[in-house]
Scaffold this active site. Structure first.
Site, PDB file in Angstrom:
ATOM      1  N   GLY A 239       0.752  -1.248   0.000  1.00  0.00           N
ATOM      2  CA  GLY A 239       0.000   0.000   0.000  1.00  0.00           C
ATOM      3  C   GLY A 239       0.778   1.291   0.000  1.00  0.00           C
ATOM      4  O   GLY A 239       0.189   2.361  -0.189  1.00  0.00           O
ATOM      5  N   PRO A 276       4.347  -5.161  -0.964  1.00  0.00           N
ATOM      6  CA  PRO A 276       4.277  -3.983  -1.825  1.00  0.00           C
ATOM      7  C   PRO A 276       4.104  -4.375  -3.292  1.00  0.00           C
ATOM      8  O   PRO A 276       4.708  -5.342  -3.760  1.00  0.00           O
ATOM      9  CB  PRO A 276       5.634  -3.304  -1.608  1.00  0.00           C
ATOM     10  CG  PRO A 276       6.548  -4.411  -1.203  1.00  0.00           C
ATOM     11  CD  PRO A 276       5.711  -5.448  -0.499  1.00  0.00           C
ATOM     12  N   ARG A 314      -6.279   3.717 -15.512  1.00  0.00           N
ATOM     13  CA  ARG A 314      -6.207   4.429 -14.231  1.00  0.00           C
ATOM     14  C   ARG A 314      -6.829   5.832 -14.266  1.00  0.00           C
ATOM     15  O   ARG A 314      -7.562   6.182 -13.347  1.00  0.00           O
ATOM     16  CB  ARG A 314      -4.769   4.475 -13.714  1.00  0.00           C
ATOM     17  CG  ARG A 314      -4.176   3.075 -13.477  1.00  0.00           C
ATOM     18  CD  ARG A 314      -2.885   3.094 -12.700  1.00  0.00           C
ATOM     19  NE  ARG A 314      -3.111   3.612 -11.362  1.00  0.00           N
ATOM     20  CZ  ARG A 314      -2.871   4.853 -10.991  1.00  0.00           C
ATOM     21  NH1 ARG A 314      -2.329   5.716 -11.807  1.00  0.00           N
ATOM     22  NH2 ARG A 314      -3.152   5.240  -9.784  1.00  0.00           N
ATOM     23  N   CYS A 346     -14.398   5.056 -28.151  1.00  0.00           N
ATOM     24  CA  CYS A 346     -15.632   5.810 -28.356  1.00  0.00           C
ATOM     25  C   CYS A 346     -16.387   6.088 -27.063  1.00  0.00           C
ATOM     26  O   CYS A 346     -17.525   5.642 -26.885  1.00  0.00           O
ATOM     27  CB  CYS A 346     -16.510   5.049 -29.334  1.00  0.00           C
ATOM     28  SG  CYS A 346     -15.639   4.795 -30.874  1.00  0.00           S
TER      29      CYS A 346
HETATM   30  C1  LIG Z   1      -3.340  -4.894  -3.810  1.00  0.00           C
HETATM   31  C2  LIG Z   1      -2.768  -5.564  -2.628  1.00  0.00           C
HETATM   32  C3  LIG Z   1      -1.435  -5.335  -2.265  1.00  0.00           C
HETATM   33  C4  LIG Z   1      -0.544  -4.371  -2.983  1.00  0.00           C
HETATM   34  O1  LIG Z   1      -0.917  -3.039  -2.831  1.00  0.00           O
HETATM   35  P1  LIG Z   1       0.034  -1.898  -3.427  1.00  0.00           P
HETATM   36  O2  LIG Z   1      -0.709  -0.641  -3.167  1.00  0.00           O
HETATM   37  O3  LIG Z   1       0.184  -2.171  -4.873  1.00  0.00           O
HETATM   38  O4  LIG Z   1       1.323  -1.956  -2.698  1.00  0.00           O
HETATM   39  C5  LIG Z   1      -0.927  -6.051  -1.199  1.00  0.00           C
HETATM   40  N1  LIG Z   1      -1.685  -6.939  -0.503  1.00  0.00           N
HETATM   41  C6  LIG Z   1      -2.971  -7.175  -0.822  1.00  0.00           C
HETATM   42  C7  LIG Z   1      -3.742  -8.157  -0.036  1.00  0.00           C
HETATM   43  C8  LIG Z   1      -3.565  -6.492  -1.887  1.00  0.00           C
HETATM   44  O5  LIG Z   1      -4.841  -6.722  -2.191  1.00  0.00           O
END
Ligand SMILES: *Cc1c(COP(=O)(O)O)cnc(C)c1O
Length: 421
Positions: A239, A276, A314, A346
């Protein structure tokens, strides 16, 4: 930091000119930098130095096997969220004992595949899933190692579509019910509880929500140990955000994030996993596209590209900003021009940026979207019957196509006609 820089007026990926790749593979395409992928992985790995740890790349961010193998060879584990990702990781040579399986909807078939093929642990997200996992493990005569994902009810302060740690989100079990669920899990013969899992969202630009969540995980660890559970592993999720706009303040670095981990859970003697995705792949990839037309509207100029929302969703999906730069560096005194930058699909949602100041472009100019390495190629579709675009990996002065562009015929031939037509 990444390895996409101008050299003598032209954009390079490491030691390879982007124009050279474009001439070889055509546009649009994704290009990734090996050095950037490895640099980002090592930042996390180094940030956890001193703790028993494994960095499990969340491969949903960019799942080409060449990327997975690049990271796997450097020591990364993988966080997978589907059978497809599990099989892809195995195909890329990742051993089962370095793969963790996350996700709220694992089917019995997916569980069976991972239990048979080898798995480090399942991150269980509900009691019904726990029951199915237990049943499949007993049927196979094995014991499934698990953590249970708790929802700490923490506001990650990120885009609503990628926040996962509030009680209204579908993920994990409420932390308030953790003791009861762990107690039940401990009675199931096919499972071995080894730890706790948490993941509160994506593109976090502030460490405070991590600190809150990990503090709750530390408290829970003590409580569960008091209840007699052996908690030896903490999976702290992914995250950490990346800087999408170079003009903005940068999010915290992996070292700061590592310090939060050490401060909140470092004293517990647990093995630490992190997952990550975006920070490893995001700034390690560009989307390269070509200007098809420049069209004058009533009060604006439209830059029409050969990439579209089906290639990079995105901006349409998350209102995301990408820095967009010309592949040939503009002369220093060039006056910018304002464009609406759009694709050929489109619908009006196929807009990458509005009122974006850019050096003036003409048809056939090459354009690069920065920070497109994560949640780019993996979220692409063939909407408007546009074939999936190729992926290219650069390593120093070499490049290789790691997924080629399908022909139109290949795309069309996947359809099959029913007998009555
Ligand atoms: C999407 C996800 C991640 C990775 O998140 P990032 O923001 O890309 O680092 C890690 N663990 C789980 C369970 C996820 O669903």
């Amino acid at each position: 930091m990444d390895h996409f820089l101008y050299r003598d007026g032209a954009l390079y990926a490491e030691d390879v000119s982007i124009s050279e790749i474009a001439a070889a593979v055509g546009t649009p395409f994704y290009v990734y930098s090996t050095a950037t992928l490895l640099r980002h992985f090592r930042l996390f790995d180094d940030a956890l130095e001193g703790l028993d740890h494994l960095v499990c790349y969340a491969m949903k961010a960019a799942s080409n096997q060449a990327i997975i193998k690049t990271l796997g060879d450097a020591g990364a584990g993988m966080d997978v969220v589907s059978q497809g990702e599990y099989l892809r990781a195995r195909a890329a040579g990742i051993p089962g004992n370095r793969i963790v399986f996350s996700g709220i909807g694992k089917t019995a078939e997916e569980i069976r595949t991972a239990l048979t093929g080898g798995i480090r642990q399942f991150n269980v997200e509900s009691e019904p899933e726990m029951a199915v996992l237990n049943a499949v493990a007993i049927e196979l005569g094995v014991i499934a190692p698990i953590t249970i994902r708790v929802n700490p009810d923490v506001d990650a302060r990120t885009h609503a579509k990628i926040a996962t740690g509030k009680s209204e989100n579908k993920f994990g079990i409420p932390i308030s019910r953790a003791r009861a669920v762990y107690a039940h899990g401990a009675t199931l013969k096919g499972l071995k509880i080894i730890g706790i899992d948490v993941h509160i969202g994506s593109q976090l630009t502030d460490l405070a929500p991590f600190e809150q969540a990990y503090t709750k995980v530390a408290e829970l660890t003590e409580i569960l140990r008091g209840d007699g559970h052996e908690i030896t592993r903490l999976d702290l999720g992914g995250g950490l955000g990346i800087p999408y706009a170079h003009s903005n303040q940068a999010p915290p670095l992996p070292t700061d994030y590592g310090a939060v981990i050490k401060r909140t859970v470092g004293h517990l003697g647990c093995e630490i996993e992190i997952e990550p995705g975006r920070l490893i792949a995001g700034n390690a990839g560009l989307l390269i596209t070509k200007v098809i037309y420049v069209k004058s509207g009533e009060d604006r100029e439209f830059m029409i590209l050969d990439a579209a929302m089906n290639d990079l969703i995105r901006p349409a999906m998350y209102d995301a900003h990408h820095d967009i730069i010309p592949v040939i560096e503009p002369a220093p005194a060039t006056l910018p021009q304002t464009y609406d930058i759009v694709g050929p699909v489109c619908e009006s949602g196929d807009t990458f940026a509005r009122d974006r100041a850019m050096p003036p472009v003409v048809a056939d100019d090459l354009i690069a979207f920065r920070s497109a390495g994560a949640y780019g190629a993996v979220m692409a579709s063939e909407y408007n019957s546009r074939p999936l675009i190729p992926e290219v990996l650069v390593n120093e002065d070499q490049f290789a196509v790691i997924r080629r562009r399908p022909t139109y015929q290949e795309m069309i031939n996947r359809d099959t006609m029913p007998a009555w037509l």
